[in-house]
Design a protein around this motif. Structure first.
Motif, mmCIF file in Angstrom:
data_model
loop_
_atom_site.group_PDB
_atom_site.id
_atom_site.type_symbol
_atom_site.label_atom_id
_atom_site.label_comp_id
_atom_site.label_asym_id
_atom_site.label_seq_id
_atom_site.Cartn_x
_atom_site.Cartn_y
_atom_site.Cartn_z
ATOM 1 N N GLN A 123 -9.238 -9.188 0.070
ATOM 2 C CA GLN A 123 -8.643 -8.215 -0.070
ATOM 3 C C GLN A 123 -7.952 -7.358 -1.490
ATOM 4 O O GLN A 123 -7.409 -7.991 -2.111
ATOM 5 N N GLY A 141 -8.650 2.629 2.745
ATOM 6 C CA GLY A 141 -6.759 3.459 1.715
ATOM 7 C C GLY A 141 -7.232 2.757 0.589
ATOM 8 O O GLY A 141 -8.426 3.273 -0.097
ATOM 9 N N THR A 142 -5.821 2.075 0.347
ATOM 10 C CA THR A 142 -6.378 2.120 -1.853
ATOM 11 C C THR A 142 -6.606 0.635 -1.628
ATOM 12 O O THR A 142 -6.476 -0.058 -2.677
ATOM 13 N N GLU A 143 -7.331 -0.087 -0.966
ATOM 14 C CA GLU A 143 -7.951 -1.623 -1.490
ATOM 15 C C GLU A 143 -9.681 -2.022 -0.981
ATOM 16 O O GLU A 143 -10.080 -0.758 0.038
ATOM 17 N N THR A 199 0.637 -1.548 0.138
ATOM 18 C CA THR A 199 -0.375 0.055 0.308
ATOM 19 C C THR A 199 1.156 1.542 0.122
ATOM 20 O O THR A 199 1.900 1.090 0.423
ATOM 21 N N ARG A 200 0.003 2.694 -0.087
ATOM 22 C CA ARG A 200 0.983 3.701 -0.305
ATOM 23 C C ARG A 200 1.675 3.544 0.963
ATOM 24 O O ARG A 200 3.215 3.813 1.330
ATOM 25 N N ARG A 240 2.354 1.371 3.171
ATOM 26 C CA ARG A 240 3.536 0.458 3.527
ATOM 27 C C ARG A 240 4.603 1.224 2.557
ATOM 28 O O ARG A 240 6.273 0.448 3.552
ATOM 29 N N PRO A 255 -7.187 -4.481 -4.940
ATOM 30 C CA PRO A 255 -6.884 -3.184 -5.599
ATOM 31 C C PRO A 255 -8.380 -2.535 -5.610
ATOM 32 O O PRO A 255 -8.767 -2.895 -5.869
#
Length: 449
Positions: free
Chosen positions: A443, A370-372, A128-129, A131, A445
């Motif tokens: 999960q 988040g991005t997921e 992820t961003r 991470r 994207p």
């Protein structure tokens, strides 16, 4: 889609920088989730390419990038100002290319560029961003060690791989002691260690080349198994379908009336044939996934419509009044994915939950994180012991002592669901406590949803 922001940059100027780039390569590979063996592969490939580039002249820019899209991978670009030597360098680096999944050498820019990529393992943390920002912060604090520190780390890794390398390490330790006793100076010691490191790298390159050949043989055997399963499944479907059809004709009202015992036996034949057809179809789907013959058809998926369809098609399976079958209104309206494959994953998870839930509830929900986009299938069923959380994703494995409340299981639904999750660019995991229930989390994207 914009290019990912680099994790780290470095410049190769002198021969001693080869040690630093090797250390940095291993540290980056560890940070993005690679296993120890792959960390060594990346570090070895970087030091070999760096040595070859410095032989062409000083100053080579090195850039590390992690690509989280599709199949996540670590990418390294090494740009040198020398031109016209791509073909010659590609030949020199042919053996090194076997340490990574992709290597390209070209003169497309103002100089010569070497590009390498290595896929991340399936169990690596999702990039992820947040991470990747943490990884950049950690790498910014990385302090390169001395050549002697790097040599000690490499010797420890090679000891675990080969007994012969253990002997090389002992010889090197003896050489270090002799060099210290003769006090010939730090530069003389450095050159001796560098020669030994190059020899060891060549040995590691040869070792991994042999391992890659074994990997190709294993992959060929796996492909043969997948072809066998696909062919056998195709051949079995026709006679099994015929048995089901004949059984239906025997009990048809227009056929001769059967005795009670005959009717019971015909119904047993039909039920067994239906179970066998389910198993054959599961084998065929799994064989297609293993052979890489499933290509996603990306589109904007209306999750509200999909959830409504799942609610309607699976409602007949929720026949027990003690079990509440709940499909929540989706908190995420749309998702860019493959509608058919996504629906198949959720259908498999819900069907499995309904089979093993005697009372309580089975619930499907979705949220953004988040991005997921995170899909959750939670039940209050029998539960799974922690030590078996990964084994349930193996083909034909079923938890000992567990019996489905309704229907029969083939042991293929969860393995197939996890493979489809990987094809969709995501992952599938389970959290469960025996006697309390299970929660399966998918999960994916978020994309443009």
């Amino acid at each position: 889609m914009s290019a990912p922001e680099p994790l780290m940059r470095m410049r190769l100027r002198v021969e001693q920088d080869i040690f630093s780039i090797r250390q940095l390569g291993r540290e980056v590979a560890r940070a993005v989730g690679m296993e120890s063996q792959d960390q060594t592969r990346v570090a070895t490939a970087l030091s070999e390419v760096g040595r070859v580039l410095l032989a062409e002249g000083p100053d080579a820019d090195v850039t590390f990038t992690a690509d989280p899209h599709g199949v996540p991978s670590l990418q390294v670009t090494m740009a040198h100002s020398a031109t016209g030597g791509a073909a010659r360098l590609a030949e020199q680096l042919q053996q090194v290319g076997r340490l990574v999944d992709m290597m390209e050498v070209d003169d497309g820019g103002p100089g010569t560029t070497v590009r390498m990529a290595r896929r991340l393992p399936p169990g690596a943390p999702v990039l992820t961003r947040t991470r990747m920002d943490e990884i950049r912060a950690g790498l910014a604090q990385h302090v390169p060690g001395s050549p002697l520190d790097e040599l000690a780390v490499q010797n420890q890794q090679l000891i675990a791989a080969l007994d012969e390398v253990r002997a090389q390490r002992d010889d090197l330790a003896r050489l270090n002691a002799e060099l210290e006793e003769t006090n010939r100076g730090v530069m003389a010691l450095y050159h001796q260690l560098s020669d030994e490191l190059e020899e060891t790298n060549r040995g590691v390159v040869a070792l991994y080349a042999e391992l890659d050949e074994k990997s190709v043989q294993l992959r060929t055997a796996s492909e043969a198994k997948s072809r066998f399963l696909a062919n056998v499944s195709h051949e079995l479907r026709a006679p099994v379908t015929a048995i089901i059809g004949l059984g239906r004709l025997l009990v048809d009202s227009s056929s001769d009336e059967l005795t009670e015992e005959q009717a019971r036996q015909v119904e047993l034949i039909r039920t067994s044939a239906s179970d066998l057809l389910t198993l054959v179809n599961g084998l065929l789907d799994l064989a297609k996934a293993e052979a890489g013959r499933i290509e996603p058809n990306w589109s904007e998926v209306d999750l509200k419509a999909m959830f409504g369809q799942l609610r309607g098609t699976l409602r007949p399976l929720a026949t027990r009044p003690e079990v509440d079958f709940v499909v929540d209104e989706p908190a995420v309206p749309t998702l860019r994915s493959d509608e058919v494959l996504l629906a198949q994953v959720l259908r498999n998870l819900l069907t499995n939950a309904l089979k093993f839930t005697e009372s309580g509830s089975v619930r499907l929900s979705v949220r953004r994180a988040g991005t997921e986009v995170v899909f959750v299938v939670a039940d209050t069923g029998t539960g799974i012991p922690p030590e078996l959380h990964e084994r349930i994703f193996e083909e034909f494995y079923q938890v000992p002592g567990s019996k489905p409340i309704s229907g029969k299981g083939t042991g293929l639904g969860l393995p197939y669901a996890r493979r489809l999750a990987g094809i969709l660019g995501g992952g599938l995991r389970v959290d469960s406590v025996p006697g309390e229930g299970s929660t399966f989390t998918l999960q994916l994207p978020a994309g443009s949803s």
